[in-house]
Design a protein around this motif. Structure first.
Motif, short mmCIF file in Angstrom:
data_model
loop_
_atom_site.label_atom_id
_atom_site.label_comp_id
_atom_site.label_asym_id
_atom_site.label_seq_id
_atom_site.Cartn_x
_atom_site.Cartn_y
_atom_site.Cartn_z
N VAL A 101 0.84 -1.21 0.00
CA VAL A 101 0.00 0.00 0.00
C VAL A 101 0.87 1.25 0.00
O VAL A 101 0.64 2.19 -0.77
CB VAL A 101 -0.95 -0.01 1.21
CG1 VAL A 101 -1.66 1.33 1.34
CG2 VAL A 101 -1.97 -1.13 1.08
N GLN A 102 1.88 1.27 0.85
CA GLN A 102 2.73 2.45 0.96
C GLN A 102 3.57 2.67 -0.30
O GLN A 102 3.95 3.79 -0.62
CB GLN A 102 3.66 2.30 2.17
CG GLN A 102 4.31 3.59 2.62
CD GLN A 102 3.30 4.59 3.13
OE1 GLN A 102 2.39 4.26 3.89
NE2 GLN A 102 3.43 5.83 2.71
N ALA A 103 3.86 1.59 -1.03
CA ALA A 103 4.70 1.70 -2.22
C ALA A 103 4.01 2.44 -3.35
O ALA A 103 4.68 2.90 -4.28
CB ALA A 103 5.13 0.32 -2.70
N VAL A 104 2.69 2.57 -3.31
CA VAL A 104 1.98 3.26 -4.39
C VAL A 104 2.36 4.74 -4.44
O VAL A 104 2.86 5.22 -5.46
CB VAL A 104 0.45 3.07 -4.26
CG1 VAL A 104 -0.29 3.95 -5.26
CG2 VAL A 104 0.09 1.61 -4.47
N PRO A 105 2.15 5.52 -3.35
CA PRO A 105 2.58 6.93 -3.42
C PRO A 105 4.10 7.06 -3.54
O PRO A 105 4.60 7.99 -4.19
CB PRO A 105 2.06 7.53 -2.11
CG PRO A 105 1.92 6.37 -1.19
CD PRO A 105 1.51 5.23 -2.05
N ALA A 106 4.83 6.14 -2.93
CA ALA A 106 6.29 6.21 -3.00
C ALA A 106 6.79 6.03 -4.43
O ALA A 106 7.70 6.74 -4.88
CB ALA A 106 6.91 5.16 -2.08
#
Length: 278
Positions: free
Chosen positions: A122-127
């Motif tokens: 989930v966090q890798a999407v904006p990152a």
């Protein structure tokens, strides 16, 4: 060219690419940091429906591929190069997300693997979006603008910006609360304000990077062809993100419409900002 010259040229290319990757890591950290500090994002990592998460990650890869063509973190001129840049940006996003989650002790070796992978995914999407946008924002400001000058490219940038900003807001409980307390009259005003802000940010307020009216079009043609189309994209993105995060499950249609209206404000602003900075 001598072998030594070729070696020097290749060495310079490798060094430049290494710098681009470091820029990408910096962009990933900057874009991911606000969401990393919200409790709702931690929960999504292990509560989000896995099929919806897989679909969202697949769409993110497609988005990164398009962004690589429009504004990748290195100059690329082929589908192969764009795809390699997309994979590199996603890899950087995963590494940056894992590093930050570890630093804040939000993941650890003793956790369930499904929870750890979910949080990182989930966090890798904006990152990864931040990693892909890093060349524009952190690179050489004198680099040639490679953005394709076409209607589809303009709308794609709006979609990317809308998705990123909607993703930042949709997981929060406050967004649901606002939709709950608003009246239909508030919703109508919010629609008008969102639409006018999108148009003003891109074409009227003379920000750095502001667009000229496409093809010299007048106000109404630009408004209908670009601003209204951009707001329609913001609405669709808002509905999709809310569905992805399970916000629409078991909710009455009227309340879903209110949530979409609320989320369309940041989505529209995201669409406008993307047009200005990418």
């Amino acid at each position: 060219m001598s072998d030594q010259s070729k070696s020097d040229s290749q060495g310079l290319t490798n060094r430049d690419y290494a710098v681009d990757l470091l820029r990408a890591f910096g962009g990933a950290v900057i874009f991911a940091f606000p969401l990393l500090m919200t409790m709702e994002m931690w929960w999504l990592g292990f509560t989000m429906d896995r099929w919806r998460l897989v679909l969202f990650l697949a769409l993110n890869l497609a988005l990164l591929e398009g962004l690589s063509f429009v504004a990748g973190f290195r100059k690329a001129f082929s589908l192969k190069d764009d795809t390699l840049d997309m994979l590199a940006a996603y890899g950087v996003g995963i590494l940056a997300s894992a590093a930050l989650l570890l630093a804040f002790d939000l993941i650890s070796w003793g956790m369930n693997a499904d929870e750890v992978l979910g949080k990182i995914a989930v966090q890798a999407v904006p990152a990864s979006i931040g990693a892909m946008a890093a060349r524009r924002q952190l690179g050489d400001s004198e680099e040639e603008d490679e953005r394709p000058d076409c209607y589809g490219g303009e709308l794609f940038l709006m979609l990317a910006g809308a998705l990123f900003l909607a993703f930042n807001v949709a997981p929060t409980e406050e967004m649901i609360l606002i939709a709950y307390v608003m009246t239909p009259w508030h919703a109508i005003v919010l629609v008008v304000v969102s639409l006018l802000m999108l148009h003003a940010f891109v074409y009227s307020l003379e920000f750095s990077g502001q667009e000229e009216k496409p093809g010299g079009n007048g106000f109404w043609r630009t408004f209908w062809g670009y601003s209204l189309a951009g707001y329609a994209i913001a609405l669709l993105v808002s509905l999709y993100v809310l569905w992805t995060f399970g916000r629409t499950d078991g909710v009455a249609l009227g309340q879903v419409a209110m949530m979409v209206t609320v989320l369309s404000l940041p989505s529209a602003l995201g669409a406008a900002i993307a047009r200005l900075i990418v």
